[in-house]
Design an enzyme around this catalytic site. Structure first.
Site, PDB file in Angstrom:
ATOM      1  N   PRO A 154     -19.407  31.996  29.837  1.00 10.38           N
ATOM      2  CA  PRO A 154     -18.334  31.121  29.361  1.00 10.38           C
ATOM      3  C   PRO A 154     -16.951  31.674  29.671  1.00 10.38           C
ATOM      4  O   PRO A 154     -16.665  32.849  29.444  1.00 10.38           O
ATOM      5  CB  PRO A 154     -18.588  31.068  27.854  1.00 10.38           C
ATOM      6  CG  PRO A 154     -20.066  31.215  27.746  1.00 10.38           C
ATOM      7  CD  PRO A 154     -20.455  32.194  28.822  1.00 10.38           C
ATOM      8  N   CYS A 155     -16.093  30.774  30.201  1.00  7.80           N
ATOM      9  CA  CYS A 155     -14.802  31.214  30.721  1.00  7.80           C
ATOM     10  C   CYS A 155     -13.645  30.931  29.782  1.00  7.80           C
ATOM     11  O   CYS A 155     -12.511  31.310  30.073  1.00  7.80           O
ATOM     12  CB  CYS A 155     -14.539  30.545  32.070  1.00  7.80           C
ATOM     13  SG  CYS A 155     -14.479  28.738  31.980  1.00  7.80           S
ATOM     14  N   GLN A 156     -13.893  30.272  28.639  1.00  9.18           N
ATOM     15  CA  GLN A 156     -12.775  29.844  27.793  1.00  9.18           C
ATOM     16  C   GLN A 156     -11.914  31.017  27.327  1.00  9.18           C
ATOM     17  O   GLN A 156     -10.708  30.884  27.143  1.00  9.18           O
ATOM     18  CB  GLN A 156     -13.291  29.076  26.572  1.00  9.18           C
ATOM     19  CG  GLN A 156     -13.894  27.727  26.902  1.00  9.18           C
ATOM     20  CD  GLN A 156     -15.378  27.818  27.225  1.00  9.18           C
ATOM     21  OE1 GLN A 156     -15.907  28.892  27.476  1.00  9.18           O
ATOM     22  NE2 GLN A 156     -16.054  26.682  27.211  1.00  9.18           N
ATOM     23  N   ALA A 157     -12.545  32.189  27.150  1.00  5.30           N
ATOM     24  CA  ALA A 157     -11.788  33.353  26.680  1.00  5.30           C
ATOM     25  C   ALA A 157     -10.791  33.851  27.715  1.00  5.30           C
ATOM     26  O   ALA A 157      -9.866  34.601  27.380  1.00  5.30           O
ATOM     27  CB  ALA A 157     -12.761  34.485  26.319  1.00  5.30           C
ATOM     28  N   PHE A 158     -10.961  33.443  28.984  1.00  6.38           N
ATOM     29  CA  PHE A 158     -10.075  33.899  30.051  1.00  6.38           C
ATOM     30  C   PHE A 158      -9.198  32.784  30.608  1.00  6.38           C
ATOM     31  O   PHE A 158      -8.356  33.016  31.461  1.00  6.38           O
ATOM     32  CB  PHE A 158     -10.902  34.487  31.201  1.00  6.38           C
ATOM     33  CG  PHE A 158     -11.847  35.578  30.773  1.00  6.38           C
ATOM     34  CD1 PHE A 158     -11.375  36.818  30.399  1.00  6.38           C
ATOM     35  CD2 PHE A 158     -13.216  35.358  30.730  1.00  6.38           C
ATOM     36  CE1 PHE A 158     -12.236  37.829  29.991  1.00  6.38           C
ATOM     37  CE2 PHE A 158     -14.088  36.355  30.330  1.00  6.38           C
ATOM     38  CZ  PHE A 158     -13.601  37.591  29.952  1.00  6.38           C
TER      39      PHE A 158
END
Length: 364
Positions: free
Chosen positions: A80-84
């Site tokens: 998951p990319c939401q943190a970046f």
């Protein structure tokens, strides 16, 4: 066919690109139940393990596939990319999602595939000075992998969208790391435009459409011919209902225009104070002969250029899927919001396919 598994598979953008280029996707995993429904519907021959990746072991995967460590050809996945993501204003390594790449590395250690491919957003390079990128590289090197990372532009591979993706490729078979050469652009194939991607889809009024409907015209581009292969109808082609104020705003926005074309009295309060150089894509109407902006998990005009080039409405899930290169035969499950989220989170299929070809050629 080379043997492959897809972790954090979502709706299957990576899977589809690899499946089209010589890989048998034996197993996939995601914790999102709507992604699972969509994936199972469209990849019925693939083992699917639902639930959190933290609860999955390499031994469980090997047992399911009747394999030993080292026999798998490739693991692909996009933690998951939401943190970046630059769209997440609280992004950072403190976000619990930012550490899920370590679960990917844990399974690589237990499965020891010949190749690994990891996809993420460019923001991974900037959060904490690229600490996650360094940790992935060093983690794979400790496991015996030669590894490299590059930023790929989706439009260079036939995607009608400006989208950047960070791609890690590693192997433990002593082969050089090769990233795909661009196929489209100057002195190459012509870029694929928004109109190349969506102009054949049935016209719709605001708030109209059906989950299943017939094609009404023949394909108008080579892209459309390819994307329609294996499909005899259109799925997920429903326009969200815009409220009266957004319909008023939309009447002032020409093709290729944006919030700057809206009379100030019709702008949202927060945007009345914006500088002309700010928010370049907000309330944008797509340009036929241009690229779409990055397809997000919500095709909300407040966040980007998601108005149809001709029709006074937002693009449908199917139009977003076309821009993400999903074949028309792939149908998305769940509410409209869930469908948009699945499409927006996916890797464009043609970008995935370009990476798959380089891995296939190396393994061959």
């Amino acid at each position: 066919m080379f043997k492959c598994i897809d972790l954090f598979c979502g709706a299957g953008g990576l899977s589809e690109g690899f499946r089209q280029n010589g890989f048998d996707i034996l197993l996939a995993n995601d914790f999102d139940s709507w992604c699972e429904e969509t994936y199972r519907r469209n990849h019925s021959d693939t083992h699917f393990i639902s639930g959190s990746i933290q609860e999955i072991s390499a031994a469980q995967i090997l047992s399911l596939l009747d394999m030993k460590a080292g026999e798998l050809d490739c693991i692909i996945g996009g933690p998951p990319c939401q943190a970046f993501s630059v769209y997440n204003h609280q992004r950072g390594l403190h976000d619990e999602r930012s550490g899920l790449f370590r679960e990917y590395l844990r399974l690589v250690e237990g499965l020891l595939p010949k190749y690994v491919v990891i996809e993420n957003v460019p923001g991974m390079n900037s959060v904490s000075d690229g600490a996650a990128v360094d940790e992935i590289r060093q983690g794979l090197k400790r496991l015996g992998y030669n590894v490299d990372v590059d930023m790929l532009k989706a439009e260079d591979y036939g995607v009608a969208q400006e989208r950047r993706r960070l791609i890690f490729i590693g192997n433990r078979i002593g082969k050089p790391i090769v990233f795909p050469e661009p196929t489209h652009g100057k002195d190459r194939l012509p870029y694929v435009t928004v109109w190349d991607a969506i102009s054949d889809l049935p016209p719709l009024e605001n708030g109209a459409g059906e989950e299943e409907c017939p094609y009404t015209v023949l394909p108008k581009s080579d892209y459309q011919k390819r994307i329609r292969e294996g499909a005899d109808k259109v799925f997920n082609h429903v326009a969200p209902s815009l409220g009266a104020i957004n319909l008023q705003r939309l009447k002032h926005i020409p093709e290729g225009g944006s919030w700057r074309d809206i009379p100030i009295e019709l702008l949202p309060a927060g945007m009345k104070r914006a500088r002309r150089s700010d928010h370049t894509k907000r309330y944008g109407r797509l340009r036929k002969e241009g690229f779409a902006s990055t397809i997000l998990t919500k095709c909300d005009p407040h966040w980007g250029a998601f108005f149809h080039p001709e029709q006074d409405r937002v693009i449908t899930v199917r139009e977003a899927a076309r821009i993400q290169c999903f074949p028309d035969k792939i149908r998305f499950n769940g509410s409209r919001g869930e469908q948009y989220k699945q499409v927006g989170n996916a890797v464009p299929v043609l970008l995935s396919a370009a990476v798959a070809k380089t891995v296939f050629n190396s393994l061959s």
